[in-house]
Structures are given as structure tokens and as C-alpha cells.
Scaffold this motif. Structure first.
Motif, PDB file in Angstrom:
ATOM      1  N   CYS A 189       0.832  -1.200   0.000  1.00 35.10           N
ATOM      2  CA  CYS A 189       0.000   0.000   0.000  1.00 35.10           C
ATOM      3  C   CYS A 189       0.876   1.263   0.000  1.00 35.10           C
ATOM      4  CB  CYS A 189      -0.912   0.014   1.221  1.00 35.10           C
ATOM      5  SG  CYS A 189      -0.014   0.044   2.783  1.00 35.10           S
ATOM      6  N   TYR A 190       0.215   2.408  -0.181  1.00 37.53           N
ATOM      7  CA  TYR A 190       0.922   3.686  -0.159  1.00 37.53           C
ATOM      8  C   TYR A 190       0.151   4.635   0.736  1.00 37.53           C
ATOM      9  CZ  TYR A 190      -2.847   5.169  -3.258  1.00 37.53           C
ATOM     10  OH  TYR A 190      -4.086   5.429  -3.769  1.00 37.53           O
ATOM     11  N   LYS A 191       0.863   5.657   1.189  1.00 40.48           N
ATOM     12  CA  LYS A 191       0.185   6.665   1.998  1.00 40.48           C
ATOM     13  C   LYS A 191       0.914   7.994   1.901  1.00 40.48           C
ATOM     14  CE  LYS A 191      -1.157   8.109   6.497  1.00 40.48           C
ATOM     15  NZ  LYS A 191      -2.186   8.003   7.440  1.00 40.48           N
ATOM     16  N   CYS A 192       0.137   9.066   1.784  1.00 38.22           N
ATOM     17  CA  CYS A 192       0.733  10.406   1.822  1.00 38.22           C
ATOM     18  C   CYS A 192       0.387  11.055   3.150  1.00 38.22           C
ATOM     19  CB  CYS A 192       0.226  11.274   0.678  1.00 38.22           C
ATOM     20  SG  CYS A 192       0.806  12.970   0.843  1.00 38.22           S
ATOM     21  N   PHE A 193       1.430  11.455   3.897  1.00 38.84           N
ATOM     22  CA  PHE A 193       1.208  12.034   5.216  1.00 38.84           C
ATOM     23  C   PHE A 193       0.821  13.502   5.126  1.00 38.84           C
ATOM     24  CE2 PHE A 193       3.493   8.217   6.292  1.00 38.84           C
ATOM     25  CZ  PHE A 193       2.818   7.804   7.432  1.00 38.84           C
ATOM     26  N   SER A 194       0.872  14.078   3.939  1.00 42.76           N
ATOM     27  CA  SER A 194       0.421  15.467   3.819  1.00 42.76           C
ATOM     28  C   SER A 194      -1.044  15.529   3.429  1.00 42.76           C
ATOM     29  CB  SER A 194       1.244  16.221   2.782  1.00 42.76           C
ATOM     30  OG  SER A 194       2.470  16.583   3.326  1.00 42.76           O
ATOM     31  N   CYS A 195      -1.411  14.895   2.299  1.00 38.84           N
ATOM     32  CA  CYS A 195      -2.785  15.052   1.812  1.00 38.84           C
ATOM     33  C   CYS A 195      -3.684  13.907   2.228  1.00 38.84           C
ATOM     34  CB  CYS A 195      -2.805  15.244   0.294  1.00 38.84           C
ATOM     35  SG  CYS A 195      -2.387  13.766  -0.643  1.00 38.84           S
ATOM     36  N   GLY A 196      -3.099  12.849   2.788  1.00 41.14           N
ATOM     37  CA  GLY A 196      -3.944  11.757   3.276  1.00 41.14           C
ATOM     38  C   GLY A 196      -4.303  10.720   2.219  1.00 41.14           C
ATOM     39  N   ALA A 197      -3.816  10.892   0.981  1.00 39.35           N
ATOM     40  CA  ALA A 197      -4.086   9.889  -0.054  1.00 39.35           C
ATOM     41  C   ALA A 197      -3.519   8.546   0.392  1.00 39.35           C
ATOM     42  CB  ALA A 197      -3.446  10.312  -1.369  1.00 39.35           C
ATOM     43  N   LYS A 198      -4.299   7.474   0.239  1.00 39.39           N
ATOM     44  CA  LYS A 198      -3.752   6.171   0.588  1.00 39.39           C
ATOM     45  C   LYS A 198      -4.537   5.072  -0.108  1.00 39.39           C
ATOM     46  CE  LYS A 198      -6.344   6.058   4.928  1.00 39.39           C
ATOM     47  NZ  LYS A 198      -6.257   5.961   6.379  1.00 39.39           N
ATOM     48  N   GLY A 199      -3.965   3.875  -0.151  1.00 39.81           N
ATOM     49  CA  GLY A 199      -4.665   2.744  -0.748  1.00 39.81           C
ATOM     50  C   GLY A 199      -3.693   1.694  -1.207  1.00 39.81           C
ATOM     51  N   GLY A 200      -4.213   0.786  -2.033  1.00 35.25           N
ATOM     52  CA  GLY A 200      -3.405  -0.272  -2.599  1.00 35.25           C
ATOM     53  C   GLY A 200      -3.294  -0.109  -4.102  1.00 35.25           C
ATOM     54  N   VAL A 201      -2.966  -1.197  -4.790  1.00 42.94           N
ATOM     55  CA  VAL A 201      -2.754  -1.119  -6.247  1.00 42.94           C
ATOM     56  C   VAL A 201      -3.992  -0.607  -6.981  1.00 42.94           C
ATOM     57  CG1 VAL A 201      -0.863  -2.750  -6.564  1.00 42.94           C
ATOM     58  CG2 VAL A 201      -3.171  -3.633  -6.342  1.00 42.94           C
ATOM     59  N   ILE A 202      -5.163  -1.120  -6.608  1.00 43.13           N
ATOM     60  CA  ILE A 202      -6.401  -0.727  -7.283  1.00 43.13           C
ATOM     61  C   ILE A 202      -6.689   0.759  -7.083  1.00 43.13           C
ATOM     62  CG2 ILE A 202      -8.908  -1.044  -7.282  1.00 43.13           C
ATOM     63  CD1 ILE A 202      -7.624  -3.399  -8.511  1.00 43.13           C
ATOM     64  N   GLU A 203      -6.599   1.205  -5.814  1.00 43.74           N
ATOM     65  CA  GLU A 203      -6.882   2.614  -5.530  1.00 43.74           C
ATOM     66  C   GLU A 203      -5.903   3.518  -6.280  1.00 43.74           C
ATOM     67  OE1 GLU A 203      -6.682   0.263  -3.290  1.00 43.74           O
ATOM     68  OE2 GLU A 203      -8.697   0.209  -2.389  1.00 43.74           O
ATOM     69  N   PHE A 204      -4.629   3.092  -6.340  1.00 42.27           N
ATOM     70  CA  PHE A 204      -3.657   3.927  -7.037  1.00 42.27           C
ATOM     71  C   PHE A 204      -4.034   4.084  -8.507  1.00 42.27           C
ATOM     72  CE2 PHE A 204       0.123   5.126  -9.309  1.00 42.27           C
ATOM     73  CZ  PHE A 204       0.670   6.110  -8.494  1.00 42.27           C
ATOM     74  N   LEU A 205      -4.370   2.961  -9.156  1.00 44.31           N
ATOM     75  CA  LEU A 205      -4.711   3.019 -10.582  1.00 44.31           C
ATOM     76  C   LEU A 205      -6.001   3.810 -10.815  1.00 44.31           C
ATOM     77  CD1 LEU A 205      -3.773  -0.620 -11.624  1.00 44.31           C
ATOM     78  CD2 LEU A 205      -2.604   1.484 -12.307  1.00 44.31           C
ATOM     79  N   MET A 206      -6.968   3.634  -9.923  1.00 41.93           N
ATOM     80  CA  MET A 206      -8.234   4.366 -10.089  1.00 41.93           C
ATOM     81  C   MET A 206      -8.018   5.862  -9.920  1.00 41.93           C
ATOM     82  SD  MET A 206     -10.868   1.711  -8.180  1.00 41.93           S
ATOM     83  CE  MET A 206     -12.368   2.668  -8.372  1.00 41.93           C
ATOM     84  N   GLU A 207      -7.205   6.239  -8.913  1.00 40.83           N
ATOM     85  CA  GLU A 207      -6.976   7.655  -8.639  1.00 40.83           C
ATOM     86  C   GLU A 207      -6.024   8.287  -9.650  1.00 40.83           C
ATOM     87  OE1 GLU A 207      -7.872  10.034  -6.202  1.00 40.83           O
ATOM     88  OE2 GLU A 207      -9.543   8.615  -6.051  1.00 40.83           O
ATOM     89  N   HIS A 208      -4.906   7.594  -9.890  1.00 41.06           N
ATOM     90  CA  HIS A 208      -3.847   8.211 -10.673  1.00 41.06           C
ATOM     91  C   HIS A 208      -4.089   8.078 -12.167  1.00 41.06           C
ATOM     92  CE1 HIS A 208       0.266   8.892 -12.272  1.00 41.06           C
ATOM     93  NE2 HIS A 208       0.266   9.798 -11.317  1.00 41.06           N
ATOM     94  N   GLU A 209      -4.523   6.889 -12.595  1.00 42.02           N
ATOM     95  CA  GLU A 209      -4.732   6.650 -14.025  1.00 42.02           C
ATOM     96  C   GLU A 209      -6.184   6.895 -14.418  1.00 42.02           C
ATOM     97  OE1 GLU A 209      -1.878   5.640 -16.094  1.00 42.02           O
ATOM     98  OE2 GLU A 209      -1.103   6.487 -14.221  1.00 42.02           O
TER      99      GLU A 209
END
Ligand SMILES: [Zn+2]
Length: 409
Positions: free
Chosen positions: A67-87
Motif C-alpha cells: 500500500c501507499y500513503k501520503c502524510f500530507s494530503c492523506g491519499a492512501k490505498g493499494g494497487v487498485i486505488e492507485f490506478l483508479m486515482e492516478h490513471e
């Protein structure tokens, strides 16, 4: 649309590795690709792709948790969330993307799935650091290398009353210093709990941008909780995230979660009736408190970035029915207005006068309220030291030099 088989989804989720997916999207970190993914010990880091991130340290990728997490903006998730959000993929398309990457055929299989998101693990308790750690950086550390403190302390910015307020303001906000010259802006919440601290370097005296954030030297930004979870590798000559953590009794990221709060939040407890004046940068909050000094009436706190302003973080203030006034930077007025509309709290307003009405070109296109106010103080303050007199009255300078004059205060 055809549904994707449960078994296939499981297979894909087993195969997919977060660090591989993110590095496919962002590339690998290099001088030419500063937005790429960089390996740091057992973890990875990058500039956060979900907010306007200027220095590495906030966005962490955890291979162990996939998983990933951003301590500034709070974005977080796994592979699926990353692809849905970023791509910007739909859920099935994110699965197809992964199926293609990991050679798992997705759509030619008899299908029958419904989307059931994985149950989220119970949230970890919030990290709370000892106050003694704050006090050590505040009083035991020597601030000689802290360029921001030097800059703030320079007398020519302030009138004599403000000058006396400098040490009081720095103490109120618990501003600390690191051995390597970082200014440490501790984040202490409304109940006095130390959440973490933000460490930032500033340019030294003589630099054209003296008093501004150092964007060039190495290790110019970090969070205290992040430093506590790393150890110094003498061979690499850098911090790594390799366990065992040097401070397992203080912070173990597998057991506690660092949750950010606003800088100056602890002061809301002390100044219960004050209007909250919310600015972006920690430095600005400190400067404004020195400039105006009346915390009972106006309490300056800093969000540290527009993306930090969420209803959840504002909750302690909203629960108390506090009046909140936002002070955006000159180049952020529209975004802050949109944010205010989204928060939708009837005691929140925005004051753009300092950066629109009072602004002068010499304040710069990205000026914030402190840039404007400091310029105004400088233009209006009485001449209280001899250098100011010499500066404003060049004809008198030879006389000052000759008689070695001083102002009697
Ligand atoms: Zn972010």
C-alpha cells in the motif's frame, strides 16, 4: 458488461506489487525524473502525485503492506486505488490493467463478481510523542545553525515592541531546532498531544533567498515520525527505513499511525475565545504572531498546505464553534475560496485584503500575508536603531559615523 471472476481477482491481487505498479506510472527516481519512485531501505518514496508536493518525505510506499500513503494530503490505498486515482481507471479497468501487466487473462473467463472492498483493518492508535522531545529541541538545542531563527531575529524587520515578542512567540509555538540546522515546527494538537514535527531547512544569510525554504541542499525536509522510524546507515551515509527502528518504544509504524494536525493547534486550548486565523505556512503563523501579538484575540495557526484543510482536521475547532478566517497566499485565492465552499462551515470566512488590496509588486507574485505585513511594518516603523537612521537619512550618515552616535532607548 461482463463481470470478472472472483478467483481471477484474487490471483491478480496476489501477483500485483504496489512498488511495481507505482513505478510503472511514475517511473524510477533519477536526476531527470524527480517525480519517480525512489527506494529507501525497505520502503519507497516519491513526490506525492496527488497533491502539489515540493519535497520528498510525505508519500511513502510500503511493499510489506502492499500500500501507499501520503502524510500530507492523506491519499492512501493499494494497487487498485492507485490506478483508479492516478490513471483515472474504473475498478474493472484497473483489474484489466493489472491482468495485462501480470499476464493473467481477465475477460475470457466465465465471470461472476460483485465488488466487495476488502474490510479495512482497524485503525492504528494515533502516535503521541513525549513532550520532553519537543523541549529538548526547543531549549537544549542550539539555534545557531537555524537559518530561519537567525532571519526572524534580525532587528531591522521589527519595531522595539515586536522585537521583545520574538522569544515569547517562538516559545508559545514550541519552535525547535535540529542539529543539522532544520527548523522544527512541532504539531501539537488541541489536547496538548505531540503528533509529530515538520523539519525544514531555510537558506543561510547571504543567499538571495535568505529567509525562504531551502530547496537545494540534501535532507531539507522531513517529518519527525519519519526520522524516528529510520536509522542512519554509515555506509550509505543516509537514513534508511530498515528495522529495527532506533526508537521502537517511541514509534513503531506498524503499531501506531502518525496523524498530522495544524501547527499551533495546542494554543487553541489556551486562547479559547480567539478568532482562528489560518495561514498556509508555519513560518507565516509565527511571523504574524510576532507582528500582532494579541493571541487572546487573534490566534494564528498554519495548515501546512491547502490539501491539509479537511473537515476532519478542523473538527475540534468546529465543535467549539470557533470563528475561522482563512488567509490565502496571493496565488492561491481561488483555490482557497473553493476549499471554503467545500468545507461549508458558517463561521468560516476568507480575508483576501492583505494579498489583494494591501499588496505591492515588491511583495512578489506569490506573497502571503506576512510578506505584505512585514513590508508595511518596515515602511512605517519609527527609527529605533542607528542603522535605520543612516539608511533613511543618508545626509546624516557622515555625522553619525564621525560622532559614533547611538540611539538612547
Ligand atoms: Zn499527497
Amino acid at each position: 458488461m461482463a463481470k470478472i471472476d472472483e478467483l481471477i481477482i484474487e490471483k491478480i491481487m496476489d501477483a500485483a506489487k504496489i512498488e511495481e505498479v507505482i513505478s510503472d506510472c511514475l517511473g524510477t527516481y533519477s536526476r531527470d525524473n524527480p517525480h519517480g519512485l525512489k527506494k529507501c531501505g525497505v520502503r519507497y518514496k516519491a513526490l506525492c502525485p496527488f497533491h502539489d508536493d515540493k519535497s520528498m518525505g510525505s508519500f511513502i510506499v510500503y511493499p510489506k503492506g502492499n500500500c501507499y500513503k501520503c502524510f500530507s494530503c492523506g491519499a492512501k490505498g493499494g494497487v487498485i486505488e492507485f490506478l483508479m486515482e492516478h490513471e483515472k481507471l474504473s475498478y474493472p479497468d484497473a483489474l484489466r490493467w493489472l491482468g495485462k501487466k501480470y499476464s493473467i487473462p481477465v475477460d475470457d473467463v466465465p465471470v461472476n463478481w460483485t465488488y466487495t472492498p476488502k474490510p479495512a483493518p482497524p485503525p492504528l492508535p494515533t502516535l503521541e510523542l513525549p513532550m520532553s522531545m519537543v523541549l529538548r529541541t526547543q531549549y537544549a538545542a542550539t539555534p545557531e545553525n537555524d537559518n530561519l531563527i537567525r532571519w526572524i531575529g534580525e532587528a531591522n524587520k521589527w519595531d522595539s515592541v515586536q522585537r521583545k515578542r520574538i522569544p515569547l512567540s517562538l516559545a508559545d509555538y514550541h519552535v525547535g531546532h535540529s542539529k543539522k540546522g532544520h527548523t522544527i515546527f512541532w504539531q501539537i494538537d488541541e489536547a496538548g498531544r505531540v503528533r509529530t514535527g515538520k523539519m525544514m531547512k531555510y537558506y543561510p544569510p547571504g543567499h538571495a533567498k535568505y529567509g525562504h525554504r531551502d530547496q537545494d541542499s540534501s535532507w531539507n525536509f522531513d517529518f519527525i515520525h519519519s526520522v524516528l522510524s529510520k536509522h542512519w546507515d554509515p555506509e550509505l551515509r543516509e537514513f534508511t527505513d530498515e528495522p529495527p527502528y532506533p526508537y521502537p518504544n517511541i514509534y513503531n509504524p506498524d503499531k501506531q499511525e502518525a496523524r498530522l494536525t495544524f501547527f499551533g493547534m495546542h494554543l487553541t486550548q489556551q486562547y479559547r475565545r480567539a478568532t482562528i486565523k489560518l495561514v498556509e505556512s508555519e513560518k507565516t503563523a509565527v511571523l504574524m504572531s510576532i507582528a500582532y501579538g494579541n493571541n487572546q484575540q487573534d490566534l494564528w495557526i498554519a495548515c501546512g498546505g491547502l490539501e491539509m484543510i479537511t473537515r476532519e482536521r478542523l473538527k475540534p475547532l468546529i465543535d467549539q464553534g470557533r470563528h475561522i478566517i482563512l488567509y490565502p497566499d496571493r496565488d492561491g485565492v481561488e483555490k482557497w475560496k473553493a476549499k471554503m465552499a467545500a468545507i461549508n462551515y458558517d463561521r468560516m470566512s476568507i480575508d483576501t485584503d492583505p494579498v489583494l488590496k494591501w499588496w505591492r509588486p515588491e511583495d512578489g507574485p506569490k506573497a502571503d500575508i506576512a510578506d505584505v505585513v512585514l513590508r508595511m511594518i518596515n515602511n512605517s516603523k519609527p527609527l529605533t536603531n542607528i542603522d535605520d537612521v543612516a539608511d533613511k537619512m543618508p545626509n546624516v550618515k557622515p555625522l553619525i559615523d564621525k560622532l559614533d552616535l547611538e540611539i538612547d532607548q
